[in-house]
Design an enzyme around this catalytic site. Structure first.
Site, PDB file in Angstrom:
ATOM      1  N   GLY A  43     -18.518   5.263 -36.574  1.00  0.00           N
ATOM      2  CA  GLY A  43     -19.994   5.892 -37.267  1.00  0.00           C
ATOM      3  C   GLY A  43     -20.285   6.728 -36.973  1.00  0.00           C
ATOM      4  O   GLY A  43     -20.254   6.125 -35.643  1.00  0.00           O
ATOM      5  N   GLN A  50     -28.213  10.722 -35.110  1.00  0.00           N
ATOM      6  CA  GLN A  50     -27.461  11.288 -34.053  1.00  0.00           C
ATOM      7  C   GLN A  50     -27.066  12.002 -34.146  1.00  0.00           C
ATOM      8  O   GLN A  50     -25.901  12.995 -33.021  1.00  0.00           O
ATOM      9  CB  GLN A  50     -25.939  10.021 -34.402  1.00  0.00           C
ATOM     10  CG  GLN A  50     -26.225   8.677 -33.881  1.00  0.00           C
ATOM     11  CD  GLN A  50     -24.758   7.578 -34.191  1.00  0.00           C
ATOM     12  OE1 GLN A  50     -24.422   7.784 -35.923  1.00  0.00           O
ATOM     13  NE2 GLN A  50     -24.652   7.383 -32.930  1.00  0.00           N
ATOM     14  N   CYS A  53     -22.010   2.796 -29.306  1.00  0.00           N
ATOM     15  CA  CYS A  53     -22.787   4.172 -29.702  1.00  0.00           C
ATOM     16  C   CYS A  53     -22.128   4.755 -28.991  1.00  0.00           C
ATOM     17  O   CYS A  53     -22.792   5.430 -28.241  1.00  0.00           O
ATOM     18  CB  CYS A  53     -24.570   3.435 -29.875  1.00  0.00           C
ATOM     19  SG  CYS A  53     -24.971   4.361 -30.703  1.00  0.00           S
ATOM     20  N   LEU A  54     -22.319   5.733 -29.645  1.00  0.00           N
ATOM     21  CA  LEU A  54     -22.407   7.524 -29.441  1.00  0.00           C
ATOM     22  C   LEU A  54     -23.591   8.009 -28.892  1.00  0.00           C
ATOM     23  O   LEU A  54     -23.214   9.367 -27.872  1.00  0.00           O
ATOM     24  CB  LEU A  54     -21.313   8.650 -30.112  1.00  0.00           C
ATOM     25  CG  LEU A  54     -20.147   7.994 -31.088  1.00  0.00           C
ATOM     26  CD1 LEU A  54     -19.778   9.169 -32.287  1.00  0.00           C
ATOM     27  CD2 LEU A  54     -19.342   8.043 -30.100  1.00  0.00           C
ATOM     28  N   HIS A 105     -25.255  -1.696 -38.337  1.00  0.00           N
ATOM     29  CA  HIS A 105     -25.354  -0.505 -36.500  1.00  0.00           C
ATOM     30  C   HIS A 105     -25.707   0.691 -37.722  1.00  0.00           C
ATOM     31  O   HIS A 105     -26.544   1.178 -37.167  1.00  0.00           O
ATOM     32  CB  HIS A 105     -24.278  -0.717 -36.189  1.00  0.00           C
ATOM     33  CG  HIS A 105     -23.805   0.000 -35.715  1.00  0.00           C
ATOM     34  ND1 HIS A 105     -24.195  -0.262 -33.515  1.00  0.00           N
ATOM     35  CD2 HIS A 105     -24.383   1.725 -35.320  1.00  0.00           C
ATOM     36  CE1 HIS A 105     -24.115   0.770 -33.019  1.00  0.00           C
ATOM     37  NE2 HIS A 105     -24.391   1.800 -33.085  1.00  0.00           N
ATOM     38  N   GLU A 106     -24.829   1.567 -38.580  1.00  0.00           N
ATOM     39  CA  GLU A 106     -25.284   2.765 -38.897  1.00  0.00           C
ATOM     40  C   GLU A 106     -26.884   2.812 -39.454  1.00  0.00           C
ATOM     41  O   GLU A 106     -27.353   4.208 -39.730  1.00  0.00           O
ATOM     42  CB  GLU A 106     -24.189   3.766 -39.454  1.00  0.00           C
ATOM     43  CG  GLU A 106     -23.090   3.231 -39.276  1.00  0.00           C
ATOM     44  CD  GLU A 106     -22.716   4.356 -37.665  1.00  0.00           C
ATOM     45  OE1 GLU A 106     -24.149   5.170 -37.456  1.00  0.00           O
ATOM     46  OE2 GLU A 106     -22.151   3.603 -36.707  1.00  0.00           O
ATOM     47  N   HIS A 130     -29.719   2.944 -37.699  1.00  0.00           N
ATOM     48  CA  HIS A 130     -30.037   4.126 -36.826  1.00  0.00           C
ATOM     49  C   HIS A 130     -30.952   5.118 -38.632  1.00  0.00           C
ATOM     50  O   HIS A 130     -32.088   5.717 -37.441  1.00  0.00           O
ATOM     51  CB  HIS A 130     -28.916   4.964 -37.332  1.00  0.00           C
ATOM     52  CG  HIS A 130     -27.801   4.694 -35.350  1.00  0.00           C
ATOM     53  ND1 HIS A 130     -28.236   4.687 -34.205  1.00  0.00           N
ATOM     54  CD2 HIS A 130     -26.176   4.731 -35.071  1.00  0.00           C
ATOM     55  CE1 HIS A 130     -27.608   5.010 -33.745  1.00  0.00           C
ATOM     56  NE2 HIS A 130     -26.439   4.580 -33.677  1.00  0.00           N
TER      57      HIS A 130
HETATM   58 ZN    ZN Z   1     -25.172   3.983 -32.899  1.00  0.00          ZN
END
Ligand code: ZN
Length: 175
Positions: free
Chosen positions: A47, A52, A101-102, A143-144, A147
């Site tokens: 995701g 991000q 997470c990226l 999770h997304e 953000h």
């Molecule tokens: Zn993340």
């Protein structure tokens, strides 16, 4: 390819702005969404949320093709683009699993999340949708969406002793 904001960048701690109907119709938004999808695939994430990639807007993309070696191998999520998403219900039942997470590179930790959620959002075409997600799909959406509210998975951890780096995660915990 879009550059991924790393933990410490203030954009990850801001509440993202909703996308207006006019913005959603703008070809630049469509191009941005395509870039988000390409970046998510390129970086091997399940995701990606717009903050991000340094854009403080309520847009996220998710997809799992079942070939990720670190994250829930074998789990599949259809490509989904959500605009202005809102979680309208959380299951009482929870599940605990590993998250990475990226924007928090090379770090993994155990997080407890609702096992199922209902999400209301707009599609990229501006149509209202309601998604009922369970399991890994529900985790990735939570999770997304976090953000978009300036939260990262570390904020959701109850037990920081589970934090680990990717190499140790692979050696000791992944399987
Ligand atoms: Zn993340």
């Amino acid at each position: 390819m879009l550059k991924i904001a790393q933990m410490g960048n203030p954009v990850l701690r801001k509440r993202a702005e909703p996308v207006s109907a006019a913005e959603l119709k703008d070809a630049r938004t469509e191009f941005f969404i395509e870039s988000m999808i390409a970046s998510m695939r390129e970086h091997g994430g399940a995701g990606l949320a717009a903050p991000q990639v340094h854009v403080s807007k309520q847009i996220l993309v998710v997809e799992a093709r079942g070939d990720d070696e670190d994250e829930a191998a074998g789990e599949r999520i259809p490509l989904t683009v959500l605009v202005n998403p809102e979680i309208t219900s959380f299951s009482q039942e929870v599940q605990e699993g590993w998250e990475g997470c990226l924007s928090v590179r090379e770090i993994w930790g155990r997080v407890r999340r609702s096992r199922a959620v209902t999400v209301k959002a707009l599609t990229r075409a501006g149509k209202e949708v309601e998604i009922r997600a369970e399991g890994f799909y529900a985790v990735v959406l939570q999770h997304e969406i976090d953000h978009l509210y300036g939260k990262i998975f570390l904020d959701r951890m109850d037990d920081m002793s589970t934090l680990c780096f990717t190499a140790e995660y692979r050696s000791h915990w992944r399987d």
